[in-house]
Design a protein around this motif. Structure first.
Motif, PDB file in Angstrom:
ATOM      1  N   ALA A  57       0.827  -1.213   0.000  1.00  0.00           N
ATOM      2  CA  ALA A  57       0.000   0.000   0.000  1.00  0.00           C
ATOM      3  C   ALA A  57       0.858   1.260   0.000  1.00  0.00           C
ATOM      4  O   ALA A  57       0.528   2.254  -0.659  1.00  0.00           O
ATOM      5  N   ASP A  58       1.974   1.216   0.730  1.00  0.00           N
ATOM      6  CA  ASP A  58       2.857   2.375   0.802  1.00  0.00           C
ATOM      7  C   ASP A  58       3.821   2.454  -0.375  1.00  0.00           C
ATOM      8  O   ASP A  58       4.367   3.519  -0.656  1.00  0.00           O
ATOM      9  N   GLN A  59       4.026   1.320  -1.072  1.00  0.00           N
ATOM     10  CA  GLN A  59       5.020   1.306  -2.139  1.00  0.00           C
ATOM     11  C   GLN A  59       4.405   1.407  -3.530  1.00  0.00           C
ATOM     12  O   GLN A  59       4.860   2.204  -4.354  1.00  0.00           O
ATOM     13  N   ILE A  60       3.385   0.606  -3.831  1.00  0.00           N
ATOM     14  CA  ILE A  60       2.806   0.632  -5.175  1.00  0.00           C
ATOM     15  C   ILE A  60       1.479   1.378  -5.218  1.00  0.00           C
ATOM     16  O   ILE A  60       0.948   1.645  -6.305  1.00  0.00           O
ATOM     17  N   GLY A  61       0.907   1.699  -4.043  1.00  0.00           N
ATOM     18  CA  GLY A  61      -0.308   2.489  -4.012  1.00  0.00           C
ATOM     19  C   GLY A  61      -1.486   1.742  -3.417  1.00  0.00           C
ATOM     20  O   GLY A  61      -1.528   0.513  -3.409  1.00  0.00           O
ATOM     21  N   ARG A  62      -2.452   2.513  -2.913  1.00  0.00           N
ATOM     22  CA  ARG A  62      -3.614   1.934  -2.235  1.00  0.00           C
ATOM     23  C   ARG A  62      -4.495   1.157  -3.207  1.00  0.00           C
ATOM     24  O   ARG A  62      -4.828  -0.003  -2.992  1.00  0.00           O
ATOM     25  N   ARG A  63      -4.917   1.823  -4.289  1.00  0.00           N
ATOM     26  CA  ARG A  63      -5.846   1.180  -5.210  1.00  0.00           C
ATOM     27  C   ARG A  63      -5.247  -0.064  -5.843  1.00  0.00           C
ATOM     28  O   ARG A  63      -5.922  -1.093  -5.959  1.00  0.00           O
ATOM     29  N   SER A  64      -3.991   0.003  -6.241  1.00  0.00           N
ATOM     30  CA  SER A  64      -3.349  -1.152  -6.883  1.00  0.00           C
ATOM     31  C   SER A  64      -3.302  -2.348  -5.940  1.00  0.00           C
ATOM     32  O   SER A  64      -3.528  -3.497  -6.353  1.00  0.00           O
ATOM     33  N   THR A  65      -3.020  -2.102  -4.665  1.00  0.00           N
ATOM     34  CA  THR A  65      -2.956  -3.204  -3.705  1.00  0.00           C
ATOM     35  C   THR A  65      -4.332  -3.798  -3.453  1.00  0.00           C
ATOM     36  O   THR A  65      -4.478  -5.022  -3.335  1.00  0.00           O
ATOM     37  N   ILE A  66      -5.360  -2.948  -3.365  1.00  0.00           N
ATOM     38  CA  ILE A  66      -6.721  -3.456  -3.181  1.00  0.00           C
ATOM     39  C   ILE A  66      -7.123  -4.353  -4.348  1.00  0.00           C
ATOM     40  O   ILE A  66      -7.652  -5.456  -4.160  1.00  0.00           O
ATOM     41  N   VAL A  67      -6.865  -3.892  -5.563  1.00  0.00           N
ATOM     42  CA  VAL A  67      -7.214  -4.676  -6.754  1.00  0.00           C
ATOM     43  C   VAL A  67      -6.434  -5.988  -6.779  1.00  0.00           C
ATOM     44  O   VAL A  67      -6.979  -7.053  -7.093  1.00  0.00           O
ATOM     45  N   LEU A  68      -5.151  -5.929  -6.420  1.00  0.00           N
ATOM     46  CA  LEU A  68      -4.333  -7.140  -6.383  1.00  0.00           C
ATOM     47  C   LEU A  68      -4.882  -8.141  -5.382  1.00  0.00           C
ATOM     48  O   LEU A  68      -4.998  -9.346  -5.672  1.00  0.00           O
ATOM     49  N   GLY A  69      -5.248  -7.666  -4.199  1.00  0.00           N
ATOM     50  CA  GLY A  69      -5.770  -8.566  -3.179  1.00  0.00           C
ATOM     51  C   GLY A  69      -7.087  -9.192  -3.578  1.00  0.00           C
ATOM     52  O   GLY A  69      -7.292 -10.406  -3.419  1.00  0.00           O
ATOM     53  N   LEU A  70      -8.006  -8.399  -4.103  1.00  0.00           N
ATOM     54  CA  LEU A  70      -9.296  -8.938  -4.516  1.00  0.00           C
ATOM     55  C   LEU A  70      -9.146  -9.924  -5.660  1.00  0.00           C
ATOM     56  O   LEU A  70      -9.813 -10.965  -5.696  1.00  0.00           O
ATOM     57  N   SER A  71      -8.272  -9.620  -6.610  1.00  0.00           N
ATOM     58  CA  SER A  71      -8.047 -10.534  -7.733  1.00  0.00           C
ATOM     59  C   SER A  71      -7.433 -11.843  -7.249  1.00  0.00           C
ATOM     60  O   SER A  71      -7.804 -12.934  -7.713  1.00  0.00           O
ATOM     61  N   GLY A  72      -6.487 -11.737  -6.309  1.00  0.00           N
ATOM     62  CA  GLY A  72      -5.890 -12.956  -5.754  1.00  0.00           C
ATOM     63  C   GLY A  72      -6.905 -13.807  -5.023  1.00  0.00           C
ATOM     64  O   GLY A  72      -6.903 -15.039  -5.132  1.00  0.00           O
ATOM     65  N   CYS A  73      -7.811 -13.168  -4.283  1.00  0.00           N
ATOM     66  CA  CYS A  73      -8.863 -13.919  -3.592  1.00  0.00           C
ATOM     67  C   CYS A  73      -9.775 -14.629  -4.585  1.00  0.00           C
ATOM     68  O   CYS A  73     -10.164 -15.781  -4.389  1.00  0.00           O
ATOM     69  N   ALA A  74     -10.138 -13.931  -5.657  1.00  0.00           N
ATOM     70  CA  ALA A  74     -11.007 -14.544  -6.666  1.00  0.00           C
ATOM     71  C   ALA A  74     -10.350 -15.777  -7.275  1.00  0.00           C
ATOM     72  O   ALA A  74     -10.985 -16.844  -7.402  1.00  0.00           O
ATOM     73  N   LEU A  75      -9.086 -15.666  -7.643  1.00  0.00           N
ATOM     74  CA  LEU A  75      -8.383 -16.789  -8.271  1.00  0.00           C
ATOM     75  C   LEU A  75      -8.264 -17.970  -7.322  1.00  0.00           C
ATOM     76  O   LEU A  75      -8.538 -19.128  -7.697  1.00  0.00           O
ATOM     77  N   THR A  76      -7.876 -17.718  -6.083  1.00  0.00           N
ATOM     78  CA  THR A  76      -7.660 -18.829  -5.150  1.00  0.00           C
ATOM     79  C   THR A  76      -8.979 -19.466  -4.694  1.00  0.00           C
ATOM     80  O   THR A  76      -9.029 -20.668  -4.437  1.00  0.00           O
ATOM     81  N   GLN A  77     -10.044 -18.693  -4.615  1.00  0.00           N
ATOM     82  CA  GLN A  77     -11.344 -19.271  -4.281  1.00  0.00           C
ATOM     83  C   GLN A  77     -11.791 -20.236  -5.374  1.00  0.00           C
ATOM     84  O   GLN A  77     -12.344 -21.306  -5.105  1.00  0.00           O
ATOM     85  N   LEU A  78     -11.560 -19.851  -6.633  1.00  0.00           N
ATOM     86  CA  LEU A  78     -11.882 -20.764  -7.732  1.00  0.00           C
ATOM     87  C   LEU A  78     -11.015 -22.021  -7.651  1.00  0.00           C
ATOM     88  O   LEU A  78     -11.469 -23.121  -7.970  1.00  0.00           O
ATOM     89  N   GLY A  79      -9.756 -21.842  -7.226  1.00  0.00           N
ATOM     90  CA  GLY A  79      -8.877 -23.002  -7.066  1.00  0.00           C
ATOM     91  C   GLY A  79      -9.407 -23.966  -6.020  1.00  0.00           C
ATOM     92  O   GLY A  79      -9.373 -25.185  -6.213  1.00  0.00           O
TER      93      GLY A  79
END
Length: 424
Positions: free
Chosen positions: A69-91
């Motif tokens: 959040a402090d290095q690449i930005g707030r929005r980018s980290t939120i999107v990364l986390g939500l996308s990772g959750c979506a992928l792993t839930q499907l897994g």
């Protein structure tokens, strides 16, 4: 009667709406142990280990989320986390073996908490200090309201096929990621941490004693809170009530969190210092937990739940506001992440502790013990407020107490006036 001011910024309402929608789908993890035991013929102990592995993975997830959040930005980290959750839930939904579902559960844990530090830090960026308690309390209320709808969706999909719970959760995460990417403002360039008085520890959360004190408080509080979530159904069962009625009590807690929001704008409540507000919240929690220990029927449990909900209202928003105020510029995400690992610790410890106490000592002992923890926290806050005066020659800068070896610098911006319950 009410505190004067001020409307919360639009970005707060966007984050609150996104959080409620995301929470609407966040019901699948409650059924992970059921999926493991029913689909893969694993024992209860094995299913518990898989859930514990997920819980352990959420601890580094918070820390990674804060740093990103402090290095690449707030929005980018939120999107990364939500996308990772979506992928792993499907897994998890597609897993064909115990080893596969365990691996996906660990990966889900690593993505699961990336969302929290940047969303909390974004509120700290957009909201002045005096409004942060309200903003964070509203964010927690949104999670509670989303959880109400999540229970209804889980009841429907769970009767069909447990794997569809994870698919539905993945869909809500993916949709939320797209919405967040579209509506939240773009990330700003990272700000370097503030340095002062030639200290090597500026911006380092793990060297900030005030933050570590908040982490200790937060871990104890989170342990009590998670104990309610995880042990209340078992407690009802031991009292001869239906475990499913815990869903009604959780709904009562969510309604309380939403309906009581105006109380935070009362002048007397808004004027409370951080130690006073947190101590009052702990006392209300203790009263509610004593109610659980003594409750003979469901209405008594519901009344105790309302009292606990009022205690949570005073604590949850306030404690995040205090931590955000402690952080030097450019380190808000990391500070909130360090505090946030208290929930990961509690998620791992609460079920083991609660089941052991219920099995060996019973319902009354469990809730009386949790009430005792809350009373101890309230007493500690009162003592530290009375005796914890700042030592001459020390100056709090960005939450870190530093020795002044030269002329006093110009006053810092009024960012951390409410430094810590242990320093006021």
């Amino acid at each position: 009667m009410y505190e004067s001011a001020s409307r919360l910024p639009r970005i707060v309402w966007l984050l609150v709406t996104a959080r409620a929608f995301n929470r609407l789908g966040a019901f699948s993890m409650s059924f992970l142990t059921v999926l493991v035991s029913s689909e893969f013929d694993a024992g209860t102990a094995t299913a518990g280990l898989v859930a514990a592995a997920f819980g352990l993975a959420t601890i580094p997830s918070r820390l990674i989320g804060g740093r990103l959040a402090d290095q690449i930005g707030r929005r980018s980290t939120i999107v990364l986390g939500l996308s990772g959750c979506a992928l792993t839930q499907l897994g998890i939904a597609a897993s064909g073996s115990l080893a596969a579902v365990t691996a996906w559960a660990i990966l889900l844990g690593l993505a699961y908490e990336l969302y929290e530090p940047p969303s909390q830090a974004m509120i700290a960026d957009a909201v002045p200090s005096k409004l942060r308690v309200r903003a964070y309390s509203l964010l927690n209320a949104a999670m509670a309201v989303g959880g109400m709808g999540a229970g209804l969706l889980a009841a429907g999909l769970g009767r069909w096929d447990l794997r569809w719970l994870f698919v539905a959760d993945a869909v809500t995460c993916a949709v939320c990621a797209v919405v967040v990417r579209a509506v939240l403002p773009a990330d700003l360039p990272a700000q370097p941490p503030v340095t002062a008085c030639a200290t090597a520890s500026a911006g380092s959360p793990w060297r900030d004693r005030a933050l570590l004190a908040m982490l200790a408080f937060g871990t104890a509080y989170a342990l009590v809170h998670m104990q309610v979530i995880m042990s209340l159904p078992l407690s009802l069962e031991q009292r001869g009530l239906r475990p499913a009625d815990a869903g009604l009590l959780f709904t009562t807690a969510a309604v309380t969190a939403l309906a009581a929001q105006p109380l935070l704008r009362l002048r007397r409540v808004a004027a409370l210092s951080a130690p006073a507000a947190l101590a009052t919240g702990c006392l209300l929690l203790a009263a509610g937990l004593v109610g659980y220990a003594m409750a003979p029927d469901l209405p008594a449990y519901a009344l105790a739940t309302v009292v606990c909900g009022l205690g949570d209202l005073l604590i949850m928003g306030r404690v995040l506001a205090v931590v955000a105020d402690l952080a030097p510029n450019g380190t808000t995400g990391r500070y909130l992440a360090v505090y946030g690992i208290s929930w990961g610790i509690a998620t791992v410890a609460a079920p083991a502790l609660g089941t052991q106490i219920l099995e060996r000592a019973g319902v009354e002992t469990l809730w009386a013990g949790m009430a005792g923890v809350c009373l101890a926290l309230a007493a500690l806050l009162a003592v530290r407020r009375t005796t914890g005066r700042r030592t001459a020659g020390l100056r709090p800068t960005g939450g870190s107490t530093q020795v002044m070896t030269g002329p006093a610098p110009a006053p810092a911006p009024a960012r951390a006036a409410q430094s810590s319950p242990t320093e006021q």
